[in-house]
Design an enzyme around this catalytic site. Structure first.
Site, mmCIF file in Angstrom:
data_model
loop_
_atom_site.group_PDB
_atom_site.id
_atom_site.type_symbol
_atom_site.label_atom_id
_atom_site.label_comp_id
_atom_site.label_asym_id
_atom_site.label_seq_id
_atom_site.Cartn_x
_atom_site.Cartn_y
_atom_site.Cartn_z
ATOM 1 N N GLY A 41 0.821 -1.205 0.000
ATOM 2 C CA GLY A 41 0.000 0.000 0.000
ATOM 3 C C GLY A 41 0.852 1.249 0.000
ATOM 4 O O GLY A 41 1.853 1.334 0.730
ATOM 5 N N VAL A 45 -0.203 6.893 4.415
ATOM 6 C CA VAL A 45 0.707 6.282 5.391
ATOM 7 C C VAL A 45 1.851 5.564 4.686
ATOM 8 O O VAL A 45 3.022 5.729 5.043
ATOM 9 C CB VAL A 45 -0.059 5.316 6.316
ATOM 10 N N THR A 47 3.142 6.056 1.789
ATOM 11 C CA THR A 47 4.065 7.022 1.186
ATOM 12 C C THR A 47 5.046 7.560 2.218
ATOM 13 O O THR A 47 6.254 7.688 1.951
ATOM 14 C CB THR A 47 3.276 8.189 0.556
ATOM 15 N N ARG A 76 -1.882 -0.527 -6.417
ATOM 16 C CA ARG A 76 -2.971 -0.980 -7.290
ATOM 17 C C ARG A 76 -2.602 -0.869 -8.759
ATOM 18 O O ARG A 76 -3.032 -1.684 -9.569
ATOM 19 C CB ARG A 76 -4.235 -0.165 -6.996
ATOM 20 N N VAL A 161 -4.334 1.723 16.415
ATOM 21 C CA VAL A 161 -5.166 2.466 17.364
ATOM 22 C C VAL A 161 -4.517 3.813 17.653
ATOM 23 O O VAL A 161 -3.380 3.885 18.110
ATOM 24 C CB VAL A 161 -5.345 1.693 18.689
ATOM 25 N N GLY A 163 -3.274 6.314 15.886
ATOM 26 C CA GLY A 163 -2.178 6.877 15.107
ATOM 27 C C GLY A 163 -0.838 6.884 15.817
ATOM 28 O O GLY A 163 -0.308 5.846 16.205
ATOM 29 N N ILE A 165 -0.081 7.933 18.729
ATOM 30 C CA ILE A 165 -0.114 7.834 20.193
ATOM 31 C C ILE A 165 0.306 6.433 20.631
ATOM 32 O O ILE A 165 -0.315 5.445 20.240
ATOM 33 C CB ILE A 165 -1.525 8.138 20.732
ATOM 34 N N ASP A 230 -15.423 2.704 13.104
ATOM 35 C CA ASP A 230 -13.976 2.848 13.273
ATOM 36 C C ASP A 230 -13.602 2.796 14.749
ATOM 37 O O ASP A 230 -12.678 2.078 15.148
ATOM 38 C CB ASP A 230 -13.522 4.173 12.651
ATOM 39 N N LYS A 234 -11.352 -0.152 17.082
ATOM 40 C CA LYS A 234 -10.250 0.200 17.978
ATOM 41 C C LYS A 234 -10.559 -0.198 19.421
ATOM 42 O O LYS A 234 -9.669 -0.646 20.159
ATOM 43 C CB LYS A 234 -9.972 1.700 17.876
#
EC number: 1.1.1.3
Length: 467
Positions: A41, A45, A47, A76, A161, A163, A165, A230, A234
């Site tokens: 992917g 993120v 990148t 893709r 969960v 990011g 943190i 979402d 988490k």
């Protein structure tokens, strides 16, 4: 030159120089052996992860002990300038994962399929995996953890969960000797931005959602965020770690924020509170769990709730996230920061990647899944909470008595009652003590049927109080 006998070693140790045990002094890979990394992917993120791997290669080598070499990136479609050599790009993720020169796989593609199959294949081949995929982990951690255990590979997921943190690793490692009683957090930046903006501007939900979309805080299809999916994923991950019990997204009670009105925010401010979408993971003590033979149970839920302005989560505004952990000995711990975005999430991914690479280099392993407790999941109706109920009522004698009677008949104790307005605008605001959700829900249903109650204008749960 100082001698190398036992006395010399003891002397150096006494002077503060580290003494490395002989079995840890050499790498399992060898100092010149590169560690191959595949990235699945290349969105925001991915990148950032690729950028860090390429621009900070020497620093990563120093931290790990061996070079981290990017073997390829699965995308893709190729033929798009992504700022890296074209030969590193491939549309065949399965072949990339299966390459013999790939030791670690970073999955940041999202979704269940094909991520599940690709991660499973990597783990079965003994390749460690770093993933940010909360939806996958919320339902398939057990399957993936078992594959990792069989092949002695690592499965890291700090970025799944909140990011940047760091909350996953503290639950797994720092608090592994403590008993966690509660984890509550704001873990979705989109909904927190919307609720914060509504409180600040007085605008309604739909207008604020449109503005959040325009600014890029909400997706074109915001369902996963605003309906709580979402946050529920988490919450399942956090509860599994905190209570050593496998919890899936299906075990999480979920409500979103679509029904929160500007009036709800005004009411909250009037009573010294604000409204936040909370993910709550809670241990219900055995003495409250008679139905389970006195065994502790786990309650996991996501819903918008009132919290007092004195609570540490009340000041978490905008797209920021925060998680509060309450443990028996450590007390209350709070983790705060950017919960989403390419660079913040990539920071968590890279932290996991360095740990996994070190384990490859030195021959160590990350802690595996811990589900020894096997605590039962409490039905949502058994969960104790408090309610804040707004009622539009007829302004006549006996209304308060009738309302109070319904609460008493259903076994719900009232903490405070306040009347606002007169005549056609008369309103009662009732705050309860803790009671089971099922009893509170039955009470609200009964209140709506009272002749003296014009309407139940809003019902919000109240969290974060000492009572």
């Amino acid at each position: 030159m100082t001698g190398q006998g036992p006395e010399a070693v003891a002397e150096r140790h006494h002077e503060g120089a580290p003494v490395v045990p002989q079995h840890l002094s050499t790498s399992a890979f060898g100092t010149d052996h590169p560690i191959g990394v595949a990235v699945l992917g290349m969105g925001n993120v991915g990148t950032e992860v690729v950028k860090i791997l390429r621009e900070h290669a020497e620093e990563m080598r120093q931290r790990v002990g061996a070079p981290l070499v990017l073997r390829g990136v699965a995308v893709r479609r190729t033929g798009v300038d992504r700022g890296i050599p074209a030969e590193l790009l491939t549309t065949d993720a399965e072949a990339l994962v299966g390459r013999e020169d790939v030791d670690l796989v970073v999955e940041v593609m999202g979704g269940i399929d094909p991520a599940r199959a690709l991660i499973g294949a990597a783990l079965r081949a003994g390749k460690s995996v770093v993933t940010a995929n909360k939806a996958l982990l919320a339902d398939y951690t057990g399957e993936l953890a078992a594959a990792a255990e069989r092949s002695r590979a690592d499965l890291y997921f700090e970025a799944a969960v909140a990011g940047a943190i760091p909350v996953v690793r503290p639950l797994i490692q720092s608090l592994s000797g403590d008993r966690v009683d509660r984890v509550v957090g704001i873990v979705n930046g989109t909904t927190n931005f919307i609720l914060s903006a509504m409180a600040e501007t007085g605008a309604d939900y739909h207008a604020t959602l449109a503005e959040a979309t325009r600014l890029g805080y909400a997706e074109a299809d915001p369902t996963a965020d605003v309906e709580g999916y979402d946050a529920a994923a988490k919450a399942a991950i956090l509860a599994s770690l905190a209570f050593h019990t496998r919890v899936t997204a299906a075990d999480v009670y979920r409500e979103g924020i679509a029904r929160i009105s500007a009036e709800d925010l005004e009411t909250a401010a009037a009573v010294g509170c604000t409204v936040k979408l909370l993910a709550i993971c809670e241990r219900i003590p055995g003495e409250l769990s008679v139905a389970e033979g006195g065994k502790d149970r786990v309650s996991v839920r996501v819903y918008p709730a009132l919290i007092p302005l004195k609570h540490p989560l009340s000041s978490v505004d905008g797209a920021f996230n925060a998680v509060v952990v309450e443990a028996e000995n450590a007390g209350r711990l709070m983790f705060y920061g950017q919960g989403a975005g390419g660079a913040p999430t990539a920071s968590a991914v890279m932290g996991d990647l360095v740990m996994a690479a070190r384990n490859k280099f030195y021959g160590g392993r990350a802690p595996g899944e811990s589900v020894y407790a096997e605590l039962p999941i409490a039905p949502f109706g058994d969960t104790p909470t408090r309610y804040h109920v707004n009622l539009q009522v007829a302004d006549r004698t006996g209304v308060l008595q009738a309302v109070a009677g319904e609460f008493a008949d259903h076994g719900v104790s009232i903490s405070t009652v306040r009347q606002e307005g007169h005549g056609a605008g008369a309103r009662l605001v009732v705050v309860t003590h803790h009671a089971q959700e099922s009893a509170l829900a039955d009470t609200v249903a009964a209140l709506a049927e009272l002749e003296s109650v014009t309407s139940v204008t809003s019902v919000l749960r109240l969290e974060g109080t000492e009572e």
